[in-house]
Design an enzyme around this catalytic site. Structure first.
Site, short mmCIF file in Angstrom:
data_model
loop_
_atom_site.label_atom_id
_atom_site.label_comp_id
_atom_site.label_asym_id
_atom_site.label_seq_id
_atom_site.Cartn_x
_atom_site.Cartn_y
_atom_site.Cartn_z
N PRO A 241 -1.04 -1.13 -4.78
CA PRO A 241 -0.25 -2.38 -4.86
C PRO A 241 -0.54 -3.45 -3.82
O PRO A 241 0.29 -3.78 -2.98
CB PRO A 241 1.19 -1.87 -4.76
CG PRO A 241 1.08 -0.65 -3.91
CD PRO A 241 -0.23 -0.01 -4.31
N CYS A 242 -1.70 -4.06 -3.91
CA CYS A 242 -2.06 -5.14 -2.99
C CYS A 242 -1.20 -6.38 -3.22
O CYS A 242 -1.10 -7.24 -2.34
CB CYS A 242 -3.54 -5.48 -3.09
SG CYS A 242 -4.11 -5.85 -4.75
#
Length: 165
Positions: free
Chosen positions: A126-127
């Site tokens: 989850p950047c």
């Protein structure tokens, strides 16, 4: 090593999942920099089917973390950053500076940003949960509209917004 890929429809548009042997190596947006460059044959494997299922659950707000074998390819520093990204809880955000401090030095913030931008498995790693020091949205490989959509998806439902737990 056998590389395969599958296209998955999502609220963000078509996503291409890429797997090598028994692990996911990449997820590409249809209009991203890797468009049309997916290696290997387009097929379905148990891993790709499971990834498709977990992505559907995530987009339906029934999954808050992914449980898939991952094998992103990158430099050692990038791998450390991507591992930290997986520790950011669903619905939470971190700044580049906070991640840099976790890595041992606040001056790593720009390097963290560069590694974040090269994350080969967006959404799953989850950047999108990384924001600027001022709380503003900064770059996202899938575009800021997708980043906003992902962050909004992870917000508590409106009926829970005022409730104390």
């Amino acid at each position: 090593m056998s590389t395969v890929h599958a296209v998955v429809e999502s609220p963000l548009g078509a996503l291409t999942l890429v797997a090598r042997d028994d692990a996911l190596t990449a997820l590409h947006f249809a209009d991203g920099r890797h468009r049309g460059q997916e290696p290997g044959e387009r097929t379905t494997t148990p891993l790709l089917a499971e990834a498709r299922r977990q992505l559907a659950e995530y987009f339906d707000r029934r999954r808050t973390e992914f449980d898939l074998p991952l094998a992103p390819e990158g430099e050692p520093f990038q791998l450390r950053v991507w591992a930290l990204l997986r520790e950011i809880p669903f619905g939470a955000t971190r700044t580049y500076g906070e991640l840099a401090r976790q890595l041992g030095h606040v001056r790593y913030a720009q390097a963290v940003g560069a590694a974040n931008g090269r994350n080969p498995l967006p959404v799953i790693v989850p950047c999108h949960r990384v924001i600027g020091a001022d709380g503003g949205l900064t770059g996202y490989a899938g575009g800021l509209d997708r980043k906003r959509s992902l962050l909004a998806l992870e917000e508590p439902p409106a009926e829970d917004a005022g409730r104390l737990f």
